[in-house]
Structures are given as C-alpha cells and as structure tokens.
Write an enzyme that holds these catalytic residues in place. Structure first.
Site, mmCIF file in Angstrom:
data_model
loop_
_atom_site.group_PDB
_atom_site.id
_atom_site.type_symbol
_atom_site.label_atom_id
_atom_site.label_comp_id
_atom_site.label_asym_id
_atom_site.label_seq_id
_atom_site.Cartn_x
_atom_site.Cartn_y
_atom_site.Cartn_z
ATOM 1 N N ASP A 1 -61.948 -14.738 43.133
ATOM 2 C CA ASP A 1 -61.011 -13.736 43.655
ATOM 3 C C ASP A 1 -61.689 -12.386 43.808
ATOM 4 O O ASP A 1 -62.625 -12.069 43.079
ATOM 5 C CB ASP A 1 -59.808 -13.647 42.695
ATOM 6 C CG ASP A 1 -58.587 -13.011 43.352
ATOM 7 O OD1 ASP A 1 -58.592 -12.831 44.588
ATOM 8 O OD2 ASP A 1 -57.635 -12.697 42.615
ATOM 9 N N ASN B 1 -52.107 -19.600 50.233
ATOM 10 C CA ASN B 1 -52.908 -18.731 51.096
ATOM 11 C C ASN B 1 -52.524 -18.835 52.570
ATOM 12 O O ASN B 1 -52.938 -18.000 53.384
ATOM 13 C CB ASN B 1 -54.413 -18.996 50.908
ATOM 14 C CG ASN B 1 -54.964 -18.481 49.591
ATOM 15 O OD1 ASN B 1 -55.862 -19.082 49.001
ATOM 16 N ND2 ASN B 1 -54.462 -17.347 49.101
HETATM 17 C C1 IPE Z 1 -56.269 -17.429 44.252
HETATM 18 O O1 IPE Z 1 -56.465 -16.141 44.695
HETATM 19 C C2 IPE Z 1 -56.652 -18.408 45.349
HETATM 20 C C3 IPE Z 1 -58.068 -18.547 45.619
HETATM 21 C C4 IPE Z 1 -59.029 -17.925 44.981
HETATM 22 C C5 IPE Z 1 -58.401 -19.465 46.672
HETATM 23 P P1 IPE Z 1 -55.286 -15.314 45.367
HETATM 24 O O2 IPE Z 1 -55.878 -13.996 45.723
HETATM 25 O O3 IPE Z 1 -54.667 -16.089 46.465
HETATM 26 O O4 IPE Z 1 -54.242 -15.180 44.184
HETATM 27 P P2 IPE Z 1 -53.048 -14.163 43.959
HETATM 28 O O5 IPE Z 1 -52.251 -14.121 45.220
HETATM 29 O O6 IPE Z 1 -53.647 -12.834 43.653
HETATM 30 O O7 IPE Z 1 -52.294 -14.707 42.784
HETATM 31 C C1 IPE Z 2 -60.452 -14.473 47.261
HETATM 32 O O1 IPE Z 2 -60.448 -13.157 47.656
HETATM 33 C C2 IPE Z 2 -60.608 -15.419 48.426
HETATM 34 C C3 IPE Z 2 -59.420 -16.243 48.705
HETATM 35 C C4 IPE Z 2 -58.265 -16.162 48.099
HETATM 36 C C5 IPE Z 2 -59.552 -17.235 49.735
HETATM 37 P P1 IPE Z 2 -59.128 -12.429 48.147
HETATM 38 O O2 IPE Z 2 -59.067 -12.502 49.627
HETATM 39 O O3 IPE Z 2 -57.925 -12.926 47.432
HETATM 40 O O4 IPE Z 2 -59.460 -10.939 47.698
HETATM 41 P P2 IPE Z 2 -58.462 -9.856 47.109
HETATM 42 O O5 IPE Z 2 -57.732 -10.489 45.965
HETATM 43 O O6 IPE Z 2 -57.543 -9.469 48.221
HETATM 44 O O7 IPE Z 2 -59.360 -8.741 46.682
HETATM 45 MG MG MG Z 3 -56.967 -12.371 45.763
#
Ligand code: IPE
Ligand code: IPE
Ligand code: MG
Length: 230
Positions: free
Chosen positions: A18, A66
C-alpha cells in the site's frame, strides 16, 4: 528442493502493498507513476524472497474493492500487471519460481486471463519459491466460495473450508506485512491470518526494499507464537 531448505524462519509471507498513490502525491507525480515504481519494488522483493529461500510470497495486487477506483487507474494497474508478468516470466522459469493466482482472475479481461494461464502453465512444475498474486481478490469472497464448495462436499468444518481456500496448496501464513502506515487488513487473507504474525511499517510501497523484508523476517524470528497454548 523443499527438503533442503533450513526449517527455521518464515515459510510464507504475505504483503499488502500500500501507499503507491501517496508516494506519487508527495512528489507531485501522477498516481500511475507511483504504481510503476511499485512494480519495481515488487520485482526486487520477489527476487529477494527467492534468494532468501521463502517457500511462498503472496502479494495483494488488486482487491475486489479496488474496482471502485476510476477506470483510468484500474486500467493502468491491469496494464502494469500484464507488463510485469510478460517481462519477468522467463526469470521465473529460469529460477524455479512457481506462479499462483488467488482471487477471481478468470473474470478479468481475456488477454490478461490468457497471459496468466500461460504463465501458470509454464511455471506449474517449478518447486522453488511460489509467488502468489492476489488479483480481484477479496477474503470474504474467497471464504464464501470455499464454504460453498465444502458444503457441496458435505461438511462445513474449518478443515473442509481451509482445504477449499485459494491458498490451500500454500504453506500456512507466517507473516503478514502492510506498508504505508495503515493498520488494517482490507479484506486480505482474513482466514489465513488467524495466527499469522503482523508487521506494519510506515514505508510507502515504492520505497519498500529487500532490506525491509529482511527486517520484518528478523522481527518475526524473535516472536513467540503460542497459538492459544502456553
Ligand atoms: C489494499 O489497499 C489493496 C491492495 C494493496 C491491493 P487499499 O489501498 O485498496 O486499501 P484501503 O482502501 O486503504 O483499505
Ligand atoms: C497500493 O497503493 C496499490 C493498490 C491498491 C493497487 P494505493 O494506490 O492504494 O496507494 P494509496 O493508498 O492511495 O497511497
Ligand atoms: Mg491504498
């Protein structure tokens, strides 16, 4: 090969990768650049998992939630996934890495399904590190599917459900890592994490390196797991 590995330490590590978006935002870059840099981190961490002799590394790449993101971001993520598998497949083949996909990947676009099926088939006989990529994965969805299959076979017991999970052929989960400072599971490996050790870091995923993985594994090695006993 499995028998030659040292029996100490973690066998199966999973990572909630993340913070790509925040990494990009801090640098006034588009989110897609954060995701691109995230792939570089994936590549290095997968290599490290292999050289460290981990039996399995499970990476959360795309959750069932997602899909709520803008279409442009979803397609950027799918494009990166495709390019990563295409670019690194020969390396997996050459280094005895077995690719697995957990989650409902069959409902992704046809070109990705074809690419993944080919990569799965080409690495199926490998018995080194298993790289499990969680794609269109949600733990509640996984448990519901597993429970339905267990019921169809006649017994809804913890063992019967566990045997039907997408991770059924992986070692028990030892260590679950989440980057970016969020302290939640976001629908990842809820069942498997029952007795996993948890490790959280503020490091944003694109900045995560094999040294961070090493640090997590060292912390893990110092923990006392009791599984409810004493
Ligand atoms: C979790 O991260 C999903 C992945 C890393 C693929 P998210 O960024 O989607 O999680 P939330 O929304 O902060 O809980
Ligand atoms: C994790 O990074 C990647 C996926 C969830 C696919 P994010 O896109 O969730 O990054 P933040 O949480 O917005 O920083
Ligand atoms: Mg995230």
């Amino acid at each position: 090969m499995t028998a030659e590995r040292a029996p100490v330490g973690a066998r199966h590590v999973a990572i909630i990768m993340d913070g790509n978006g925040r990494w990009a935002k801090k640098r006034h870059l588009p989110r897609a650049v954060g995701h691109q840099r995230g792939v570089e981190a994936v590549r290095e961490v997968v290599r490290a998992a292999r050289t460290m002799g981990l039996e399995a590394l499970t990476l959360y790449a795309f959750s069932t939630e997602n899909w709520r993101r803008p279409e442009e971001e979803v397609s950027a993520l799918m494009g990166l996934l495709k390019r990563y598998i295409m670019a690194d497949l020969e390396e997996f083949v050459a280094n005895n890495v077995r690719l697995r996909i957990i989650g409902n990947y069959k409902s992704l676009s046809a070109d990705i399904v074809t690419l993944l099926d080919d990569a799965l088939a080409r690495t199926a006989g490998n018995d080194g590190t298993t790289l499990a990529v969680a794609l269109n994965y949600g733990s509640q969805d996984e448990i519901a599917r597993a429970a339905a299959r267990a019921a169809a076979e006649g017994a809804i017991t913890p063992e019967a459900i566990a045997a039907q999970l997408d991770t059924a052929d992986l070692p028990p989960l030892d260590l679950l890592i989440r980057t970016s400072g969020e302290i939640r599971l976001s629908n990842f490996l809820l069942w498997q994490a029952a007795y996993a050790e948890l490790w959280f870091t503020d490091v944003l995923w694109p900045d995560f390196t094999p040294a961070h993985l090493q640090a997590a594994l060292e912390d893990f090695a110092a923990r006392e797991r009791r599984y409810g006993g004493r």
